[in-house]
Scaffold this active site. Structure first.
Site, PDB file in Angstrom:
ATOM      1  CG  HIS A  26       3.052   0.808  13.737  1.00 25.34           C
ATOM      2  ND1 HIS A  26       1.927   1.539  14.055  1.00 25.34           N
ATOM      3  CD2 HIS A  26       3.691   1.522  12.772  1.00 25.34           C
ATOM      4  CE1 HIS A  26       1.895   2.639  13.329  1.00 25.34           C
ATOM      5  NE2 HIS A  26       2.959   2.651  12.528  1.00 25.34           N
ATOM      6  CB  SER A  86       1.461   4.668   9.994  1.00 29.36           C
ATOM      7  OG  SER A  86       2.312   5.073  11.047  1.00 29.36           O
ATOM      8  CG  ASP A 130       0.599   0.400  16.999  1.00 29.79           C
ATOM      9  OD1 ASP A 130       1.688   0.958  17.256  1.00 29.79           O
ATOM     10  OD2 ASP A 130      -0.156   0.771  16.075  1.00 29.79           O
TER      11      ASP A 130
END
Length: 409
Positions: free
Chosen positions: A379, A195, A349
């Site tokens: 996610h 991320s 996502d």
């Protein structure tokens, strides 16, 4: 008698507040959240998101009451629930130039230097810690027979951008200078980020390209990273805007907080109205929706992007155009020098198209790319790999892909 009545009324008010907040979060979940059709164990998924949403909501309430900031409240609970397993790995807490790091070294002896992994965790610059990612890092170190360095970079609310990136860069440089000390082969160092940690990893690779005094990083592993903060009208941002755990609203909230931007600029950021037309013409070849494969982008009407130019917004938001924040738009000459990559994308996502565009940019410049696309994930799923009843098949599939790729380095 009156004190008892007052005390009873106070307790009743507290109970009503707790019940009201919990019911509101539950209603908000069912009204706004989209659960992807391919997600297995949908009830567990809903329970997880309800708990996540409830924690963030109570954190926001405590922050408004000036009791505790939302990120600190969330992090406290996340660390309190973390179960740390060492998986036959020696764990050492250190400081690299005042940056807390955690070193994971397999206990088994090795006749030759091991592979090295620099791991940068996710969490939107607000969540995540060395403790919450401890078990994952132990598992990766053992399964890949690598020396893994996890970086405990500083986060919000006290430390907005660029503090986190600077901490990651500082710790990475220190590690690269000390590989012999930790028994790491300088020709087999991998940088791995999840991320926002993936964003930091991509930026660090570009920053270090000119450092001839450091070993060259051999490969990059980017797990559903955010790679640009420019075009928020890509198909995945529109298609998946209400899919947990990174909804579009949460993503923008993280961005506003992380870059210390006034919320009044939210709509300008989303529409790209701060981007001059000549700048967009340069970046369109890397960020335009027409670069997204048809099977990902043909189900939604694309709005005009960027929106009408807002001259007053440009000075406030121009940093988003910097490659340290949006490494995806680095020049071709820079991209061509990057190491081979494993890119992990999640179909449901909002950041999916960042990975698709980065993949194309790398491949266009001759950089080898291994792409692992997850159809049944979401996610943040990586962190649930060891959570037993709340683990999902996608968690283990991603970890196995990362392990398999890394063992080939």
């Amino acid at each position: 008698m009156l004190p008892l009545i007052a005390s009873g009324l106070f307790l009743a008010a507290i109970c009503l507040l707790v019940l009201g907040v919990n019911l509101w979060v539950l209603l908000d979940h069912f009204l706004k959240i989209d659960v992807p059709p391919s997600i297995p164990q949908r009830t567990r998924f809903r329970i997880l998101h309800y708990a996540f949403h409830l924690t963030v909501t109570w954190g926001n309430i405590l922050e408004k009451l000036r009791i505790c900031s939302m990120p600190k409240f969330f992090q406290f609970l996340q660390d309190a629930m973390a179960i740390k397993r060492n998986y036959k790995v020696v764990v050492t807490d250190l400081y690299f130039e005042e940056v807390p790091v955690r070193l994971f070294q397999p206990k088994a002896t090795s006749s030759s230097p091991r592979r090295g992994i620099i791991f940068l965790h996710g969490g939107g610059g607000m969540f995540g810690s060395l403790d919450s990612y401890h078990t994952l890092c132990c598992f990766l170190a053992r399964e890949t027979d690598s020396v893994l360095l996890a970086v405990g970079y500083r986060k919000l609310p006290e430390h907005p951008h660029p503090v986190g990136l600077q901490d990651c860069l500082c710790a990475s440089i220190h590690f690269l200078k000390s590989l012999k000390t930790y028994g790491v082969d300088p020709s087999r160092v991998v940088i791995c980020g999840e991320s926002i940690g993936g964003s930091a990893a991509a930026s660090i690779l570009q920053i270090l390209l000119g450092r001839l005094d450091l070993p060259k990083i051999r490969a990059q592993v980017l797990i559903y990273p955010i790679l640009q903060a420019i075009n928020f009208q890509l198909p995945s941002h529109l298609q998946n805007q209400n899919v947990p755990f990174l909804t579009r609203d949460l993503m923008i909230t993280c961005i506003l907080n992380y870059f210390s931007i006034d919320p009044s600029w939210k709509d300008v950021i989303l529409t790209g109205s701060y981007i001059p037309q000549d700048t967009w013409m340069k970046y369109r070849k890397w960020l335009g929706s027409d670069n997204i494969p048809q099977r990902f982008g043909n189900k939604i009407q694309q709005p005009e992007f960027p929106g009408p130019f807002n001259k007053s917004a440009y000075p406030e938001l121009k940093d988003f155009l910097d490659i340290k924040i949006s490494p995806l738009v680095a020049d071709n000459e820079v991209i061509a020098q990057l190491p081979e990559a494993l890119l992990v994308s999640i179909h449901w996502d909002v950041l999916r198209d960042d990975i698709l565009l980065y993949k194309k940019h790398l491949e266009d410049q001759g950089v080898p790319v291994t792409w692992y696309h997850v159809e049944d994930g979401f996610h943040g799923c990586l962190l649930l790999f060891d959570k037993k009843i709340f683990s999902f098949p996608c968690c283990w599939n991603i970890i196995n892909a990362v392990v398999s790729f890394t063992k080939e380095i």
